[in-house]
Design a protein around this motif. Structure first.
Motif, PDB file in Angstrom:
ATOM      1  N   SER A 201      -3.486   5.457  -6.599  1.00 26.85           N
ATOM      2  CA  SER A 201      -2.488   5.722  -5.551  1.00 26.85           C
ATOM      3  C   SER A 201      -3.147   6.220  -4.273  1.00 26.85           C
ATOM      4  CB  SER A 201      -1.456   6.753  -6.036  1.00 26.85           C
ATOM      5  OG  SER A 201      -0.708   6.229  -7.106  1.00 26.85           O
ATOM      6  N   GLU A 202      -4.175   7.071  -4.425  1.00 28.68           N
ATOM      7  CA  GLU A 202      -4.879   7.580  -3.237  1.00 28.68           C
ATOM      8  C   GLU A 202      -5.638   6.460  -2.534  1.00 28.68           C
ATOM      9  OE1 GLU A 202      -7.036  11.271  -3.357  1.00 28.68           O
ATOM     10  OE2 GLU A 202      -5.942  11.921  -5.154  1.00 28.68           O
ATOM     11  N   MET A 203      -6.218   5.543  -3.320  1.00 27.63           N
ATOM     12  CA  MET A 203      -6.923   4.415  -2.707  1.00 27.63           C
ATOM     13  C   MET A 203      -5.953   3.532  -1.925  1.00 27.63           C
ATOM     14  SD  MET A 203      -9.873   3.150  -5.399  1.00 27.63           S
ATOM     15  CE  MET A 203      -8.882   3.029  -6.875  1.00 27.63           C
ATOM     16  N   LEU A 204      -4.788   3.272  -2.511  1.00 26.93           N
ATOM     17  CA  LEU A 204      -3.800   2.422  -1.840  1.00 26.93           C
ATOM     18  C   LEU A 204      -3.230   3.116  -0.603  1.00 26.93           C
ATOM     19  CD1 LEU A 204      -1.940   0.968  -4.952  1.00 26.93           C
ATOM     20  CD2 LEU A 204      -3.526  -0.234  -3.447  1.00 26.93           C
ATOM     21  N   ASP A 205      -3.016   4.426  -0.695  1.00 22.44           N
ATOM     22  CA  ASP A 205      -2.521   5.181   0.471  1.00 22.44           C
ATOM     23  C   ASP A 205      -3.533   5.129   1.609  1.00 22.44           C
ATOM     24  OD1 ASP A 205      -0.178   5.855  -0.801  1.00 22.44           O
ATOM     25  OD2 ASP A 205      -0.858   7.862  -1.413  1.00 22.44           O
ATOM     26  N   LEU A 206      -4.807   5.312   1.268  1.00 25.25           N
ATOM     27  CA  LEU A 206      -5.863   5.243   2.281  1.00 25.25           C
ATOM     28  C   LEU A 206      -5.882   3.863   2.926  1.00 25.25           C
ATOM     29  CD1 LEU A 206      -8.398   6.431   3.690  1.00 25.25           C
ATOM     30  CD2 LEU A 206      -9.749   5.553   1.763  1.00 25.25           C
ATOM     31  N   ALA A 207      -5.828   2.826   2.099  1.00 21.50           N
ATOM     32  CA  ALA A 207      -5.847   1.458   2.618  1.00 21.50           C
ATOM     33  C   ALA A 207      -4.635   1.195   3.518  1.00 21.50           C
ATOM     34  CB  ALA A 207      -5.864   0.465   1.458  1.00 21.50           C
ATOM     35  N   ASN A 208      -3.484   1.682   3.097  1.00 30.02           N
ATOM     36  CA  ASN A 208      -2.262   1.449   3.873  1.00 30.02           C
ATOM     37  C   ASN A 208      -2.302   2.178   5.215  1.00 30.02           C
ATOM     38  OD1 ASN A 208       0.173  -0.017   3.773  1.00 30.02           O
ATOM     39  ND2 ASN A 208       1.339   1.841   3.394  1.00 30.02           N
ATOM     40  N   ASP A 209      -2.994   3.330   5.233  1.00 25.77           N
ATOM     41  CA  ASP A 209      -3.088   4.132   6.467  1.00 25.77           C
ATOM     42  C   ASP A 209      -4.032   3.513   7.493  1.00 25.77           C
ATOM     43  OD1 ASP A 209      -1.319   5.999   5.541  1.00 25.77           O
ATOM     44  OD2 ASP A 209      -2.847   7.458   4.938  1.00 25.77           O
ATOM     45  N   ILE A 210      -5.184   2.974   7.027  1.00 24.22           N
ATOM     46  CA  ILE A 210      -6.232   2.644   7.995  1.00 24.22           C
ATOM     47  C   ILE A 210      -6.643   1.176   8.011  1.00 24.22           C
ATOM     48  CG2 ILE A 210      -7.156   4.997   7.832  1.00 24.22           C
ATOM     49  CD1 ILE A 210      -9.504   3.864   6.221  1.00 24.22           C
ATOM     50  N   SER A 211      -6.142   0.357   7.080  1.00 20.60           N
ATOM     51  CA  SER A 211      -6.585  -1.039   7.071  1.00 20.60           C
ATOM     52  C   SER A 211      -6.086  -1.771   8.313  1.00 20.60           C
ATOM     53  CB  SER A 211      -6.084  -1.759   5.814  1.00 20.60           C
ATOM     54  OG  SER A 211      -4.677  -1.765   5.769  1.00 20.60           O
ATOM     55  N   SER A 212      -6.901  -2.716   8.761  1.00 19.26           N
ATOM     56  CA  SER A 212      -6.576  -3.507   9.950  1.00 19.26           C
ATOM     57  C   SER A 212      -7.346  -4.815   9.857  1.00 19.26           C
ATOM     58  CB  SER A 212      -6.981  -2.748  11.217  1.00 19.26           C
ATOM     59  OG  SER A 212      -8.397  -2.562  11.249  1.00 19.26           O
ATOM     60  N   GLU A 213      -7.189  -5.664  10.858  1.00 17.08           N
ATOM     61  CA  GLU A 213      -7.941  -6.918  10.857  1.00 17.08           C
ATOM     62  C   GLU A 213      -9.441  -6.655  10.843  1.00 17.08           C
ATOM     63  OE1 GLU A 213      -6.957  -9.848  13.741  1.00 17.08           O
ATOM     64  OE2 GLU A 213      -4.807  -9.711  13.371  1.00 17.08           O
ATOM     65  N   SER A 214      -9.837  -5.558  11.481  1.00 15.46           N
ATOM     66  CA  SER A 214     -11.269  -5.232  11.547  1.00 15.46           C
ATOM     67  C   SER A 214     -11.710  -4.314  10.402  1.00 15.46           C
ATOM     68  CB  SER A 214     -11.599  -4.563  12.884  1.00 15.46           C
ATOM     69  OG  SER A 214     -10.853  -3.370  13.028  1.00 15.46           O
ATOM     70  N   LEU A 215     -10.770  -3.889   9.539  1.00 18.93           N
ATOM     71  CA  LEU A 215     -11.101  -3.044   8.384  1.00 18.93           C
ATOM     72  C   LEU A 215     -10.212  -3.455   7.197  1.00 18.93           C
ATOM     73  CD1 LEU A 215     -12.893  -0.610   7.484  1.00 18.93           C
ATOM     74  CD2 LEU A 215     -10.964   0.876   8.062  1.00 18.93           C
ATOM     75  N   PRO A 216     -10.455  -4.645   6.632  1.00 13.16           N
ATOM     76  CA  PRO A 216      -9.626  -5.126   5.521  1.00 13.16           C
ATOM     77  C   PRO A 216     -10.033  -4.487   4.185  1.00 13.16           C
ATOM     78  CG  PRO A 216     -11.286  -6.760   6.078  1.00 13.16           C
ATOM     79  CD  PRO A 216     -11.457  -5.634   7.069  1.00 13.16           C
ATOM     80  N   PHE A 217      -9.062  -4.394   3.274  1.00 11.25           N
ATOM     81  CA  PHE A 217      -9.285  -3.853   1.935  1.00 11.25           C
ATOM     82  C   PHE A 217      -8.971  -4.931   0.905  1.00 11.25           C
ATOM     83  CE2 PHE A 217      -9.250  -0.023   4.286  1.00 11.25           C
ATOM     84  CZ  PHE A 217      -9.694   1.031   3.497  1.00 11.25           C
ATOM     85  N   HIS A 218      -9.841  -5.068  -0.092  1.00 12.61           N
ATOM     86  CA  HIS A 218      -9.642  -6.069  -1.150  1.00 12.61           C
ATOM     87  C   HIS A 218      -9.688  -5.364  -2.501  1.00 12.61           C
ATOM     88  CE1 HIS A 218     -10.475 -10.493  -2.472  1.00 12.61           C
ATOM     89  NE2 HIS A 218      -9.451  -9.946  -3.093  1.00 12.61           N
ATOM     90  N   PHE A 219      -8.581  -5.425  -3.239  1.00 11.97           N
ATOM     91  CA  PHE A 219      -8.483  -4.792  -4.552  1.00 11.97           C
ATOM     92  C   PHE A 219      -8.507  -5.857  -5.649  1.00 11.97           C
ATOM     93  CE2 PHE A 219      -6.723  -1.632  -1.726  1.00 11.97           C
ATOM     94  CZ  PHE A 219      -7.175  -0.429  -2.260  1.00 11.97           C
ATOM     95  N   TRP A 220      -9.419  -5.685  -6.609  1.00 13.72           N
ATOM     96  CA  TRP A 220      -9.493  -6.551  -7.791  1.00 13.72           C
ATOM     97  C   TRP A 220      -9.038  -5.736  -8.997  1.00 13.72           C
ATOM     98  CZ3 TRP A 220     -11.255 -11.679  -8.057  1.00 13.72           C
ATOM     99  CH2 TRP A 220     -11.778 -12.197  -6.870  1.00 13.72           C
ATOM    100  N   PHE A 221      -7.941  -6.159  -9.610  1.00 17.09           N
ATOM    101  CA  PHE A 221      -7.380  -5.458 -10.758  1.00 17.09           C
ATOM    102  C   PHE A 221      -7.324  -6.380 -11.978  1.00 17.09           C
ATOM    103  CE2 PHE A 221      -4.743  -2.821  -7.598  1.00 17.09           C
ATOM    104  CZ  PHE A 221      -5.610  -1.733  -7.675  1.00 17.09           C
ATOM    105  N   PRO A 222      -7.282  -5.798 -13.193  1.00 20.00           N
ATOM    106  CA  PRO A 222      -6.956  -6.617 -14.368  1.00 20.00           C
ATOM    107  C   PRO A 222      -5.594  -7.275 -14.160  1.00 20.00           C
ATOM    108  CG  PRO A 222      -7.713  -4.434 -15.021  1.00 20.00           C
ATOM    109  CD  PRO A 222      -7.543  -4.388 -13.539  1.00 20.00           C
ATOM    110  N   GLU A 223      -5.361  -8.365 -14.860  1.00 25.15           N
ATOM    111  CA  GLU A 223      -4.176  -9.187 -14.592  1.00 25.15           C
ATOM    112  C   GLU A 223      -2.871  -8.406 -14.645  1.00 25.15           C
ATOM    113  OE1 GLU A 223      -2.179 -13.448 -15.965  1.00 25.15           O
ATOM    114  OE2 GLU A 223      -4.057 -12.770 -16.858  1.00 25.15           O
ATOM    115  N   LYS A 224      -2.720  -7.532 -15.658  1.00 26.12           N
ATOM    116  CA  LYS A 224      -1.455  -6.788 -15.790  1.00 26.12           C
ATOM    117  C   LYS A 224      -1.237  -5.856 -14.600  1.00 26.12           C
ATOM    118  CE  LYS A 224      -3.534  -3.273 -18.820  1.00 26.12           C
ATOM    119  NZ  LYS A 224      -3.569  -2.171 -17.863  1.00 26.12           N
ATOM    120  N   ASP A 225      -2.310  -5.268 -14.092  1.00 35.61           N
ATOM    121  CA  ASP A 225      -2.186  -4.378 -12.938  1.00 35.61           C
ATOM    122  C   ASP A 225      -2.022  -5.175 -11.645  1.00 35.61           C
ATOM    123  OD1 ASP A 225      -2.498  -2.007 -14.465  1.00 35.61           O
ATOM    124  OD2 ASP A 225      -4.647  -2.362 -14.548  1.00 35.61           O
TER     125      ASP A 225
END
Length: 359
Positions: A201-225
């Motif tokens: 949740s903290e990783m997603l909150d951080l990504a949602n706060d600061i991600s942009s075209e110049s700072l993209p975030f890519h999350f790789w999760f197991p299929e169920k997640d």
């Protein structure tokens, strides 16, 4: 013959777990020797199950009560007993320690403290007792970090066993393996599970706060997640994927930063996350919440804090990568030194990789 108290992973799904990955890594060292794996349960296996994995490996699935004498017989035949975690050591405790047979417990982690982290107070209490009794009954313990050694020294102050440090390792022993020109500027990656200690949740909150075209975030999760999180209404510059290990490595090669937002607690302080090793191998700079993860801080790890990534205080990435390559080499030396000690005490010729060369 070496007797392991551990579940031997057979199918691909079983092999993905952290426990089983450690079991297979240690098993690879003894691949030239005959091994027996005892999966012992107090409730399952009304009839003994025997599985021949290869000419060197036999798996027994046994009931602790009904098959007591068979387990005792197998223990007496062994030249070395290797217990994976105190959970499996619990199944060994009812037996007298054989004379002249060395007993090793690979601790993996700090189970009582992990239980307490999940607010499992009774389970934590029970495993504290199991841990103490195990330490009284073994000749050696294997820890994944020097910080874990310090933890047990402080907790018990026992001198009845010796301690060996063998960090989490794989067959991949390369130093930094990447092409700086192939990196996508400022791409941040996380590849892994969503267990509570990962602070998803903290990783997603951080990504949602600061991600942009110049700072993209890519999350790789197991299929169920992946199915769960890919439906979240988040910033357009946050991407979710699921795939093979090869897919993840391909993305590591392109990424600049890797997320590892672990809390500052005893469980993380003594741990050895393979994720950090993977980041260093592929030239990623870790983004951390706490720097106190295993021995990496003492080894000189270069990292970026949440504050720094939020405020674009990045520093010299090339310098950080060069320093982290030296950290990786020191880490590999820790592994080599630990395996050499295991080779001496086990009396077995072990097969392992030393900085990319097979020994």
């Amino acid at each position: 013959m070496i007797v392991f108290f551990a579940p031997y992973p057979i199918n691909d799904e079983e092999k993905k777990g952290g426990l089983c990955q450690r079991i297979l890594s240690i098993d690879s060292l003894f691949e030239n020797h005959e091994r027996i794996y005892l999966t012992v349960s107090y409730t399952k296996y009304k009839k003994p199950e025997v599985i021949n994995i290869s000419d060197k490996i036999i798996v027994y699935r046994l009931n602790a009560l009904k098959d007591y004498f068979l387990i005792k017989k197998l223990i007496k035949k062994s030249s070395l007993i290797y217990l994976h975690t105190i959970g499996n050591a619990l199944k060994y405790l009812p037996y007298l320690k054989p004379e002249k047979i060395k007993v090793i417990c690979d601790m993996h982690g700090v189970v009582p403290e992990e239980c307490r982290m999940f607010n499992q107070k009774i389970k934590s209490f029970v495993f504290n007792i199991v841990e103490f009794l195990t330490l009284l009954k073994v000749d050696y313990i294997i820890c994944v970090s020097n910080n874990m050694v310090k933890h047990f020294d402080k907790k018990y102050r026992l001198n009845s066993f010796e301690k060996i440090v063998i960090p989490i390792f794989t067959r991949d022993r390369t130093s930094c393996n990447f092409d700086a020109d192939s990196k996508i500027k400022n791409l941040v990656i996380y590849a892994g599970g969503t267990q509570v200690w990962q602070n998803t949740s903290e990783m997603l909150d951080l990504a949602n706060d600061i991600s942009s075209e110049s700072l993209p975030f890519h999350f790789w999760f197991p299929e169920k997640d992946y199915k769960k999180y890919s439906n979240f209404n988040l910033n357009d510059n946050i991407y979710f994927s699921t795939g093979s290990n090869a897919d993840v490595i391909n993305d590591y090669m392109k990424s600049c930063y890797g997320l590892i937002l672990r809390d500052d607690n005893v469980v993380n302080n003594v741990a050895c996350p393979t994720k950090i090793v993977e980041y260093l191998q592929y030239g990623l700079i870790p983004i951390v919440k706490s720097k106190e993860i295993g021995d990496f801080s003492q080894l000189g790890l270069e990292y970026i804090t949440i504050f720094e990534i939020k405020n674009n205080v990045i520093g010299d990435l090339e310098l950080k990568r060069n320093i982290n390559n030296n950290v990786l080499i020191k880490f590999y030396k820790q592994i080599d030194n630990g395996i050499k000690k295991l080779e001496i005490i086990s009396g077995c010729e072990l097969k392992y990789i030393k900085l990319g060369k097979e020994i």
